[in-house]
Design a protein around this motif. Structure first.
Motif, PDB file in Angstrom:
ATOM      1  N   LEU A  10      40.157  59.520  64.743  1.00  0.00           N
ATOM      2  CA  LEU A  10      40.620  60.909  64.665  1.00  0.00           C
ATOM      3  C   LEU A  10      42.145  60.950  64.721  1.00  0.00           C
ATOM      4  O   LEU A  10      42.786  60.040  65.261  1.00  0.00           O
ATOM      5  N   LEU A  40      36.374  69.754  66.568  1.00  0.00           N
ATOM      6  CA  LEU A  40      37.404  69.296  65.646  1.00  0.00           C
ATOM      7  C   LEU A  40      37.917  70.462  64.809  1.00  0.00           C
ATOM      8  O   LEU A  40      37.308  71.536  64.777  1.00  0.00           O
ATOM      9  N   ALA A  71      33.885  63.398  70.348  1.00  0.00           N
ATOM     10  CA  ALA A  71      34.520  63.983  69.168  1.00  0.00           C
ATOM     11  C   ALA A  71      33.902  65.353  68.926  1.00  0.00           C
ATOM     12  O   ALA A  71      32.975  65.514  68.126  1.00  0.00           O
ATOM     13  N   ASP A  90      33.608  69.133  62.437  1.00  0.00           N
ATOM     14  CA  ASP A  90      32.430  68.852  63.270  1.00  0.00           C
ATOM     15  C   ASP A  90      31.209  68.620  62.393  1.00  0.00           C
ATOM     16  O   ASP A  90      30.441  67.688  62.606  1.00  0.00           O
ATOM     17  N   TRP A 110      41.954  67.842  67.269  1.00  0.00           N
ATOM     18  CA  TRP A 110      41.689  66.595  66.577  1.00  0.00           C
ATOM     19  C   TRP A 110      40.981  66.879  65.256  1.00  0.00           C
ATOM     20  O   TRP A 110      40.276  67.887  65.126  1.00  0.00           O
ATOM     21  N   ALA A 111      41.185  65.997  64.327  1.00  0.00           N
ATOM     22  CA  ALA A 111      40.614  66.197  62.997  1.00  0.00           C
ATOM     23  C   ALA A 111      40.339  64.842  62.368  1.00  0.00           C
ATOM     24  O   ALA A 111      40.846  63.808  62.829  1.00  0.00           O
TER      25      ALA A 111
END
Lengths: 266, 266
Positions: free
Chosen positions: A59, A160, A157, A165, A71-72
DNA sequence: TCCTTAATAGTCACCCTGACTATAAAAAGG
DNA sequence: CCTTTTTATAGTCAGGGTGACTATTAAGGA
């Protein structure tokens, strides 16, 4: 501040608008010139690796709005004369810091394309998602600017940016399914690996425990799934009998497949 | 005559160019403003049906250059506020002449996205390909203008326009694979169908003959794959014992899968 | 009524698989 | 050096799914 830019007005690109409609594409009744509205096209990457018996995903942290600080998935725009796969491979090399040669050999699989209007609040963006499976764990360099990047356990995670997601969930599903009927699992392993390491991949991605003798029997019975490496054996950190090393075979599809236990994943 | 229009020059849409780069998308070293180059986005459809024990695909004949007169997959441009799936469903309704309600219920599956530069000689077009499975055989209306449309046996669907040969081959592969581990085959059948008709779908798509008692045993043993219809029986044209009618069940995934005979398709 | 055709029922052996148990080989500790 | 620990590898066994067949039932046509 961040009003999405208007779509390019029609008369900005007369040459394009005058182009005949593409493809078999019988012009539908009420043919709409707006159909030529340009889109931005990006790739998004779900880069997976297995570390410490946990599935990790790469990420990056966003440095700008929208979703600043969130985050992406790594990704980026297609260049004018670049295919989506080439863009994905380029981004993968950039984000992981791996050399282009190494990144070129990694397994990359196109997942799906996400095109909901409004998935990016600024403009119309169509994104082609790829899943990548990488073996070892080179900690990524931060990409060179303010944004951070790093391996994150899949369970953490969450939330996002954008629709990442969902992309990540789809990617996980796809990878899990492909392990069943392809030899893809070897993509998570270094060039030479033990059957224990390969089993670890399955267990980590599926989240289930497998019987070791049965796993070994199945893998070895599948022709061309793995082939013995000349190297011999590797001690797995210290104690215990060293395991024989194998290399990935040529089998793309597994017949019969290596089905995961239990029912489907509802 | 048909020079591909130039890409939109950068300064045509300053508002777009000034938009911040999207996504996690750490700006790579040497960030390229050309990355915002706009693309045209289309959908292409591989619409399959089973007719006369042969797999047929819906093709349209092109009325303009390039590839004038050649057959192509139906498809068209995304509208500004339309997702790719919505566009595919709209095109499907238009090309098949089915009502929107009917077309909305058809099975549509996103296949892959084709983005090679040069796949359309005129301009940069990224196309999202979908596969659709339709049961009966309403002969398509010609789309309303000069172009013709019609069902073509898959074996004769050769030398299509653009990269549609490859898209069609990929679509066939995918549909064949999905029959193995999903209940997708029922999408080729009318609401009520016999097990013989269902078996015909498998045999046609896979191009192999299946043992009828074994097929029936397997299908009926899979929970929720098919459920008996109240209707009773149908005479399949005349002679022989009428077969019991079934309806598609709720099973999305088949466990265990219904594997096709022989090895993989090399 | 007999024959043909097609659906459905039933049989049987093989192989894959899951669940186990047993052995072999190396490292660590005394 | 011997024992313990740990892990890899070999082997066993019963149950279930599957492929290959055979038998029966139910309709239509001559």
């Amino acid at each position: 501040m961040n009003t999405p830019p208007e779509h390019v007005p029609r008369d900005h690109t007369p040459s394009q608008l005058n182009a005949p409609p593409r493809a078999g594409h019988v012009a539908p009744e009420g043919y709409d010139p707006g159909a030529f509205e340009p889109f931005a096209v990006t790739v998004d990457l779900a880069v997976f690796t297995v570390r410490d018996a946990l599935l990790h995903v790469l990420l990056v942290q966003r440095g700008e709005e929208p979703y600043r600080g969130r985050w992406a998935l790594p990704g980026g725009f297609l260049r004018p004369r670049e295919s989506a796969e080439a863009a994905a491979r380029r981004e993968l090399a950039e984000e992981t810091g791996l050399g282009g040669g190494t990144a070129g050999a990694l397994h990359l699989e196109q997942l799906a394309t996400y095109s909901d209007p409004g998935r990016d609040p600024r403009m119309r963006v169509v994104s082609v998602a790829y899943a990548a499976l990488v073996p070892d764990l080179p900690e990524p360099r931060g990409g060179g600017d303010a944004a951070r990047a790093g391996w994150t356990p899949l369970a953490q995670a969450r939330r996002l940016a954008f629709d990442h997601d969902r992309i990540l969930a789809d990617a996980h599903d796809r990878v899990g399914a492909k392990l069943e009927y392809t030899g893809l699992a070897t993509a998570f392993c270094p060039p030479e690996f033990t059957l224990g390491e390969l089993q670890q991949v399955y267990e980590t991605v599926w989240g289930v425990a497998l019987d070791r003798p049965n796993f070994r029997r199945k893998v070895l019975a599948t022709p061309e799934f793995v082939t013995p490496a000349r190297g011999g054996r590797r001690r797995t950190g210290g104690r215990g009998k060293p395991a024989v090393l194998y290399r990935a075979g040529d089998a793309a599809a597994l017949h019969p497949p290596l089905l995961r236990p239990e029912g489907p994943t509802p």
